[in-house]
Enzyme design. Structure first.
Site, PDB file in Angstrom:
ATOM      1  N   ASP B 193       0.722  -1.165  -0.004  1.00  0.00           N
ATOM      2  CA  ASP B 193      -0.014  -0.120  -0.156  1.00  0.00           C
ATOM      3  C   ASP B 193       0.752   1.301   0.135  1.00  0.00           C
ATOM      4  O   ASP B 193       1.814   1.532   1.063  1.00  0.00           O
ATOM      5  CB  ASP B 193      -0.978  -0.024   1.334  1.00  0.00           C
ATOM      6  CG  ASP B 193      -1.767   1.182   1.503  1.00  0.00           C
ATOM      7  OD1 ASP B 193      -1.989   2.040   0.606  1.00  0.00           O
ATOM      8  OD2 ASP B 193      -2.551   1.202   2.552  1.00  0.00           O
ATOM      9  N   HIS B 366      -3.732   4.740   6.469  1.00  0.00           N
ATOM     10  CA  HIS B 366      -2.736   4.308   5.756  1.00  0.00           C
ATOM     11  C   HIS B 366      -1.286   4.614   6.259  1.00  0.00           C
ATOM     12  O   HIS B 366      -1.125   5.449   6.823  1.00  0.00           O
ATOM     13  CB  HIS B 366      -2.918   4.793   4.321  1.00  0.00           C
ATOM     14  CG  HIS B 366      -4.010   4.344   3.529  1.00  0.00           C
ATOM     15  ND1 HIS B 366      -4.243   3.203   2.870  1.00  0.00           N
ATOM     16  CD2 HIS B 366      -5.241   5.226   3.471  1.00  0.00           C
ATOM     17  CE1 HIS B 366      -5.395   3.409   2.200  1.00  0.00           C
ATOM     18  NE2 HIS B 366      -6.253   4.431   2.571  1.00  0.00           N
TER      19      HIS B 366
END
Lengths: 551, 551
Positions: B193, B366
């Site tokens: 990610d 994130h």
């Protein structure tokens, strides 16, 4: 009897008093700043927005003594040509600000008729009942001023756009002494910049960027391209300093940046050695590590140099692998998407792209909360009106002033068009006048209103369908058509079935229609039937027009 | 002979591999995630965007063994109904993710036919040549997984969306041990990610929000309204915890949020005491300081509850002075403008609005740079492909991997549709297949392409003008008209002169036209004359249609 002092923030898009403000005492008035705003994403087709100064047009008793421009950014200067058309008052600005204004007035062919006066920070100007003491302040452009305005009702301090930068690029720190002196003298009202009123701490000095630039220039193997605003004169100086330290020459792209650099150099606001600036064609012949290119386009504007480079549409330049591109500006809220897209496209072409927070290549030009506290405590006003910012920023600035001991009832958070009145040492929030904005679209000023914008929205979402048919005036029989024209609705080559359905729907509806109905009624019935059909089949709602021709 | 392992990131809007990824070995394939993206501001009229999976339709030799969904957010789940229509493969997800998927499938009337399999983090799934070891990870929704996929070519680790949250709301930290074990076993390829690859440091834990909520609830005198995403189940738990500490009950508005809360409570992902949730009507009868209202609308979406409250268009609720509104989400890039507008309007109605950075009421889900480094050093892959992020984020993630010692030639920054191949322990970047996106507009999937979008852009900017006239087929004389219809161009009541000019322009042009020209040629000449006239007079370029009827 004492007259009223009135403060009238006008125009702007949410930003209160930023683009234009009127200060009146009796029948005498001065205007502070005349700026434009850029449209939001859903203001379709609009080029820019100017303050609605209908209020001034209605007040024909008012004698406008001067227009004072606090600094040279678009949102404080861009509407001057529109304001001067209606109110040809004398214009006052510092040397650099006036230089930028003159470029605009020249383009609009208004330079010859304009009555322009240059002052320097510290000068005192007299306009009827107003004594305006200008003082030096710091922002992201040199030669900014704030104003101490002595009126018969008391002293007003207007900060302009500011941050407290102890180490500005031009080494000219803000005039703290003057602010403190105002405070000692006694300030009735402070009008202070709220843009960053929700940002904690202290905004970094412009000079932190020097170190960021130094690191990027040190590591860059190929060409360096720096994108920033054409009016960020001090940023251009910083790039020039970094370039000289790393033995690079500078080429400049874009009309406004070239003109601004010429002007600022001539007036002494840019210090560039001879032969440092080279033409773009010459720059292309130099080794890549000997050149820096300045450009505009940090907001992803499609027509700016940077976007054209990102999409390969610039006639003289190409982005090549090995190029380093510095984005030396934050995206203005609303521009994040086009900016990201520009960055991604530059990377696709092989550029190394540097933007905040990867490196310190931009800082805000507006004071954060600790600076705003300092401003309030230096000036120690009786009354406080936060300006320059959206309602949410003004609200925070108001709460901050309360936390410093200014009573809630001496703070007014107002919107554009709300008049603040001061009389006998008391502040009241007065009537509301038109204080919105006017769209400028192409050559038209204010001819695009809500109705047109609403139509553009519908067209933008679902397009339109036009059906034309010819009927026999006697029998009502379909003689020709229906001929369909559509744009923005569906991809036509793949929607032949849908359009055939529509034609049959028209025929069927015609067959069932009472022929004694008026042409208008029959048109409406057909439009309504088509609307239903298209919505059922596509869940979209295009504009529908049926035009019947009877012969 | 060894077959090739192929990784195919599909779809998404700049975000690489986020919405959908195919992993194939020989003729066997699995799909990871099937998400949607929301359109950008200039994708006019588009509801949402799904990945272009034409590639899968072309590969009819491919046997799709499973669709694995890593977590329950829209950008990983929203396109499942579209994918299942073409590829009715079995779907695998954890309990909460499946609960969210079932709500979607039920709405689309696809629940009955779907082949759904629930697993829990730690389970090992076998699909042909793929052994998929699921492991628990943390993000901003519970029950997220990452995947360790053992293939004949080697072990691939796919992180899903993640941050390393040591103190998640559900007290279930990420499975560091499993990641370390993969690392010891030897990882061929890491897919990680990249969303926050340009953010320094470490993303704060979800639980920092608890303190933020506590401070706001402590100070709130009236009602508290918390806006967040309907799928942010753990945020809803945090609001519930704060509400209970401050003796408030909770009311929920909005269909998706009500359904999600019911499902998550039933499955045990929300821990709410009995009678804690009350109907909105009952909430309105409670004292204001005894209630918290949950709503959607943090992105300024016009139809969401919060926007309707901000503009006074909600049937059951009004914002009142004294209300506190918490915006518990960041604006997604591109939504800053509508979000600011919503906040300002809520303030206008008297609400106290709390948003980041005024208080810690939202954190990113994130991983930031330090976490990304930890992931790479735990997994110690031979090859690295950054995923989930725009090109600029992937580029930064690639540079970060290099700085940890992964050689540049073992890192591939690729775009959607670019196939990454692994064979004999070597990674190569292979061919490019269609990997873009498909617009979903109303009921249409993919029937709006670039041509329609371009027309919508022109219509949105300058509208259109239609001129209809009837000519004598013999003499070419004007018998009727020209009748003008226009929308989105100028404000018609104030533009009568302009339209009269246009009618005269048509007459003059007709007089000068060679009557032997074809109907089409004459139409074009008239359109071109009108185009010139309108541009001269208004600087705008509306679409022009002339329709001639000959009798």
């Amino acid at each position: 009897m004492a007259k009223k002092l009135r403060i009238v923030p006008l125009g702007g898009l949410g930003e209160i008093g930023k683009n234009m403000m009127v200060i009146e005492y009796g029948s005498k008035a001065i205007i502070i700043d005349t700026g434009i705003m850029f449209p939001e994403n859903d203001m379709l087709g609009i080029d820019y927005i100017i303050p609605d100064f209908q209020y001034l047009q209605d007040r024909d008793d008012l004698d406008i003594q001067a227009i004072i421009i606090t600094h040279g950014h678009e949102d404080h200067t861009g509407a001057l040509v529109h304001v001067l058309e209606h109110f040809p008052a004398p214009v006052y600005a510092t040397k650099l600000t006036m230089g930028l204004l003159e470029i605009k007035l020249k383009e609009a062919k208004l330079l010859d008729g304009a009555d322009l006066h240059v002052f320097k920070a510290g000068d005192v100007l007299h306009f009827g009942p107003f004594k305006v003491e200008t003082y030096h302040t710091t922002h992201s452009i040199p030669d900014c001023v704030g104003l101490g305005i002595t009126t018969p009702a008391g002293l007003i301090v207007h900060t302009g756009d500011f941050k407290f930068d102890h180490t500005p690029v031009d080494n000219w720190p803000p005039d703290f002494a003057k602010l403190a002196e105002f405070g000692q003298r006694g300030v009735l009202l402070l009008l202070s910049d709220s843009t960053n009123a929700d940002q904690p701490g202290w905004t970094p000095s412009e000079t932190v960027i020097d170190e960021g630039f130094n690191r990027v220039f040190r590591d860059a193997k190929g060409r360096v391209l720096v994108a920033t605003f054409a009016s960020l004169i001090s940023r251009i100086q910083q790039v020039a300093n970094a370039a000289q330290r790393h033995n690079r020459k500078m080429a400049v792209t874009g009309y406004s940046m070239v003109e601004n650099i010429k002007m600022a150099t001539r007036l002494g606001y840019l210090d560039l050695p001879p032969d440092f600036i080279v033409p773009l064609e010459e720059a292309k012949r130099l080794p890549p590590n000997k050149i820096v290119i300045m450009s505009t386009g940090t907001q992803g504007e499609p027509s700016a140099v940077l976007s054209r480079l990102a999409t390969g549409r610039h006639r003289q330049l190409d982005i090549k692998p090995g190029d380093t591109v510095i984005m030396s500006a934050h995206p203005i809220p609303g521009n994040e998407e086009p900016v990201s897209r520009t960055v991604n496209k530059l990377i696709q072409r092989g550029a190394h792209v540097i933007y905040h927070p990867l490196e310190e290549v931009h800082v805000s030009g507006h004071a954060s909360r600790e600076e705003l506290k300092l401003m309030i405590n230096l000036v120690r006003p009786q009354y406080f009106v936060p300006i320059h910012g959206e309602l949410r920023h003004l609200t925070q600035h108001g709460l901050l002033a309360q936390s410093l001991g200014i009573p809630q009832d001496r703070i007014a958070v107002v919107e554009n068009g709300t008049i603040v009145e001061l009389k006998d040492g008391k502040m009241t929030v007065g009537e509301r006048v038109p204080g919105g904005y006017v769209f400028v679209d192409g050559a038209g000023v204010g001819d695009v209103g809500r109705a047109v914008m609403r139509d553009r929205e519908i067209l933008a979402r679902d397009g339109f369908v036009l059906a034309m048919l010819t009927l026999d005036a006697e029998t009502g029989e379909l003689l020709e058509g229906p001929e369909l024209t559509s744009r923005g609705f569906v991809y036509i080559p793949e929607s032949e079935d849908l359009f055939e359905d529509a034609r049959q729907n028209i025929r069927r509806t015609l067959d069932k229609l009472d022929r004694s109905l008026s042409l208008q009624k029959r048109t409406e019935r057909l439009e309504s039937a088509l609307k239903t059909l298209f919505h059922q089949e596509t869940k979209r709602r295009p504009m529908i027009f049926v035009r019947i021709h009877e012969v």
